[in-house]
Design a protein around this motif. Structure first.
Motif: not given
Length: 320
Positions: A126, A130, A212, A215-216
């Motif tokens: 992930e 991301h 980034h 979202k992560f």
């Protein structure tokens, strides 16, 4: 000294937590916080705070750059007197850029520590997914060391017309030559710098990186809540019971000392959001139905015993 709850086997029920509060409310809370779920929840909250600090610092930086563009419309902005406004804004950009890189490294350290004790499935995959801008993360990590151990990045401004009439767009740029004068970049960060045309756009790189991060860590928090539900659930139930029982004692004490002439409706807004206040006021005035709805909205239905409920009825003048 042994805390009462430490002598009681899990799971702790309403009666056990109530007894613990009666013996020592501080020991009761400490015992709850010392559970595995309590420690995990606290670590997750601290990680959330670190994410917030970075996002807030990035927003401050981007706002400062945007403000520079707006203020530059005034001719006095460019006067070369003692400490021109343009120079002050440039220094502010440098200060906030330094704050961003420091907050970024703090988040990296906090995330590593959290993952070491509470790993989640597919974490590395992930991260790659991301943080998809190749080399950007490494560049910003090294930029913190650049600012700390070398010098604060020398930014140069450019101003262009925006899409709307009379609007301006400011960009603060750090040249490739300025950056590469320092030899502390790692391989990925150096590749990122080499890949830009002439300069790194401060606004652009932090805008992209903030996306980034958002979202992560939204994904990460959900993954933690899913994978560690069995650990968190008992703690959150203990915490809910502790807070509900404590509020019962608090309201018993407060209501017992209120003057009989007090109008409780004037304080609803201090304890309820507007929509909830409207729901209470929509019910028959001075009715048990209105008081029962208030107790429910305060999440006290489970903890409000008959004696306390009668006190609240009397406070609101509800019919017997």
């Amino acid at each position: 000294m042994t805390r009462y709850l430490d002598t009681v086997p899990h799971p702790w029920n309403h009666a056990a937590i109530q007894t613990a509060i009666f013996k020592s409310f501080t020991d009761a809370r400490a015992a709850i916080e010392d559970t595995d779920g309590g420690r995990l929840w606290r670590s997750l909250q601290e990680l959330d705070e670190s994410v917030y600090v970075l996002e807030a610092n990035i927003s401050d930086l981007l706002d400062e750059i945007s403000l520079f563009a707006d203020r530059s419309k005034n001719p006095a902005f460019w006067h070369q007197g003692d400490g021109s406004e343009a120079e002050r804004h440039t220094l502010e950009v440098k200060r906030k850029l330094s704050n961003c890189t420091a907050a970024l490294m703090a988040l990296v350290d906090h995330a590593r520590n959290f993952t070491r004790t509470s790993p989640v499935t597919s974490y590395k995959d992930e991260v790659k997914k991301h943080f998809s801008s190749v080399g950007l993360h490494d560049f910003l990590q090294c930029l913190r060391n650049y600012n700390t151990h070398w010098r604060i990045a020398q930014t140069n401004w450019t101003i262009s017309r925006g899409r709307e009439e009379n609007s301006r767009q400011a960009r603060f740029l750090v040249t490739k030559a300025e950056l590469l004068a320092w030899g502390g970049w790692n391989a990925k960060a150096k590749d990122y710098i080499e890949g830009v045309a002439e300069s790194v756009d401060v606004y652009e790189v932090f805008y992209i990186y903030r996306t980034h991060v958002q979202k992560f860590y939204t994904w990460h928090r959900g993954a933690v809540l899913r994978e560690y539900n069995a650990t968190l659930r008992p703690y959150l139930e203990y915490k809910r019971l502790y807070e509900g029982i404590s509020k019962k004692y608090h309201w018993n004490l407060v209501i017992s000392h209120l003057p009989k002439t007090l109008n409780p409706l004037q304080y609803l807004g201090q304890y309820l959001p507007q929509q909830a206040v409207e729901r209470v006021l929509a019910l028959p005035h001075q009715s048990k139905q209105q008081v029962d709805e208030l107790i429910r909205l305060l999440d006290m239905d489970e903890f409000c015993d008959e004696a306390l409920r009668d006190k609240v009825y009397a406070l609101f003048g509800a019919a017997k």
